[in-house]
Write a protein that holds these residues in place. Structure first.
Motif, short mmCIF file in Angstrom:
data_model
loop_
_atom_site.label_atom_id
_atom_site.label_comp_id
_atom_site.label_asym_id
_atom_site.label_seq_id
_atom_site.Cartn_x
_atom_site.Cartn_y
_atom_site.Cartn_z
N PRO A 146 0.80 -1.23 0.00
CA PRO A 146 0.00 0.00 0.00
C PRO A 146 0.83 1.28 0.00
O PRO A 146 0.36 2.33 -0.44
N THR A 147 2.07 1.21 0.51
CA THR A 147 2.91 2.40 0.59
C THR A 147 4.33 2.07 0.14
O THR A 147 4.70 0.89 0.01
N GLY A 148 5.14 3.12 -0.07
CA GLY A 148 6.53 2.91 -0.44
C GLY A 148 7.31 2.20 0.65
O GLY A 148 8.15 1.35 0.37
N LYS A 149 7.05 2.55 1.91
CA LYS A 149 7.76 1.91 3.02
C LYS A 149 7.41 0.43 3.12
O LYS A 149 8.28 -0.41 3.38
N SER A 150 6.15 0.11 2.93
CA SER A 150 5.76 -1.30 3.00
C SER A 150 6.35 -2.07 1.82
O SER A 150 6.73 -3.24 1.95
N ALA A 151 6.44 -1.42 0.65
CA ALA A 151 7.07 -2.07 -0.51
C ALA A 151 8.54 -2.36 -0.21
O ALA A 151 9.06 -3.42 -0.58
N SER A 152 9.21 -1.41 0.45
CA SER A 152 10.61 -1.63 0.82
C SER A 152 10.75 -2.78 1.80
O SER A 152 11.65 -3.62 1.66
N ALA A 153 9.84 -2.85 2.78
CA ALA A 153 9.89 -3.93 3.77
C ALA A 153 9.61 -5.29 3.13
O ALA A 153 10.34 -6.26 3.38
N ILE A 154 8.58 -5.36 2.30
CA ILE A 154 8.25 -6.62 1.63
C ILE A 154 9.37 -7.03 0.69
O ILE A 154 9.77 -8.20 0.64
N GLY A 155 9.90 -6.05 -0.07
CA GLY A 155 10.99 -6.34 -0.99
C GLY A 155 12.21 -6.90 -0.28
O GLY A 155 12.86 -7.83 -0.77
N THR A 156 12.51 -6.34 0.90
CA THR A 156 13.66 -6.83 1.68
C THR A 156 13.43 -8.27 2.15
O THR A 156 14.33 -9.11 2.10
N LEU A 157 12.20 -8.55 2.62
CA LEU A 157 11.89 -9.89 3.08
C LEU A 157 11.98 -10.91 1.95
O LEU A 157 12.40 -12.05 2.16
N VAL A 158 11.58 -10.51 0.75
CA VAL A 158 11.65 -11.41 -0.40
C VAL A 158 13.08 -11.54 -0.91
O VAL A 158 13.49 -12.62 -1.38
#
Length: 246
Positions: free
Chosen positions: A162-174
Motif C-alpha cells: 500500500p505504501t513505499g515503506k511497505s514495498a521496501s519492507a516486503i521487498g527486503t523480506l523477499v
C-alpha cells in the motif's frame, strides 16, 4: 523524443537523486565482486565446487543479485511510492498514460541493470581472469528470462504494497531468501540435494544455473527455462490483476 524516451530519461535522473538506492543497485555488485576477488581462497580451485574456482561461480550469482536489487528495491518501491503520492493518478489527466510510466521504469531498470552486468563481467575478466560466456546467445536468453522473472516479482510486490515503506519492507523480506537460493551465501554446487532442488524452482536459482551453463558453452536446461517463464507468467499475471494506479 517520444513520451517513453523522455519519461525514461526523467526517471533515470530521479533514480540518481536517491544515492543509497543508486549505490546498492549499481555500485555494490561490482564492489562485492572485487572484495570476493581479494580473498585468496576464492581464486583457487575448490573440490566442493567440482574443481571450479569460487570466484567463477560467483560472477553469475552477483549478476542475478543485481536483478534482484533493481526489482525488489528500485522498481517495487518507486511504483508504490508514486501510487501513494498520487503521481500515477495525476498522470491520467495528462496525455502521458500511466502505462508509459510502467514502460519507462522497466526500461530504466533493464538498461541500468545491463550496464552493471557489463561492469561485473569486465571486472571478472580483466581483474580476476574469469571466463566470458562461451555461448553468448544462450547467455543473453538466460539473462533476459531471469530479468523478466525478477521484474515480474518486483511488480507483484509493488501491486500488493500500500505504501513505499511497505514495498521496501516486503521487498527486503523477499530479497534475502531469493538471493540465498541463488547461491550468494552458498553456491549451488555446494548445496545439498534438498537445497539445490528448492533453488531449481526459484527465479534466480534457475537463472544462475542457466547463466553458468551458458558460460560453460551449454544451453539452459529446459527445467530452468520453464521455471523462469513460469515465474514471469504467474507473478506478472498476479501483478496485472492486483495492480492499482491510485
Amino acid at each position: 523524443m517520444s513520451a517513453l524516451a523522455r519519461l525514461t530519461a526523467t526517471e533515470t535522473k530521479l533514480f540518481f537523486r536517491e544515492p543509497i538506492m543508486a549505490f546498492f543497485a549499481l555500485a555494490f555488485p561490482p564492489i562485492l565482486l572485487v572484495v570476493f576477488g581479494l580473498i585468496p581462497a576464492m581464486r583457487e580451485p575448490d573440490p566442493d565446487l567440482g574443481g571450479l574456482r569460487a570466484i567463477n561461480a560467483y560472477v553469475p550469482i552477483i549478476i542475478a543479485m543485481t536483478l534482484a536489487l533493481f526489482a525488489l528495491t528500485s522498481l517495487s518501491q518507486l511504483f508504490a511510492t508514486y501510487r501513494e503520492k498520487g503521481v500515477l493518478r495525476r498522470m491520467r489527466t495528462t496525455p502521458v498514460k500511466p502505462w508509459v510510466m510502467l514502460g519507462a521504469q522497466l526500461l530504466m531498470a533493464t538498461i541500468l541493470s545491463l550496464a552493471t552486468t557489463l561492469v561485473v563481467l569486465a571486472i571478472g575478466r580483466l581483474a580476476l581472469d574469469v571466463n566470458l560466456p562461451l555461448r553468448l546467445p544462450a547467455y543473453l536468453i538466460s539473462y533476459v528470462l531471469a530479468a523478466l522473472a525478477m521484474f515480474a516479482v518486483g511488480l507483484l510486490v509493488a501491486s500488493l504494497a500500500p505504501t513505499g515503506k511497505s514495498a521496501s519492507a516486503i521487498g527486503t523480506l523477499v530479497f534475502f531468501p531469493i538471493v540465498f537460493f541463488a547461491g550468494l551465501w552458498l553456491p549451488r554446487a555446494g548445496m545439498n540435494d534438498v537445497l539445490r532442488t528448492i533453488s531449481d524452482f526459484t527465479p534466480l536459482g534457475a537463472g544462475v544455473q542457466s547463466l553458468q551453463d551458458s558460460t560453460a558453452g551449454q544451453w539452459p536446461q529446459p527445467l530452468h527455462v520453464a521455471v523462469m517463464l513460469g515465474w514471469t507468467i504467474v507473478a506478472g499475471g498476479l501483478a496485472a490483476r492486483y495492480f492499482r494506479w491510485e
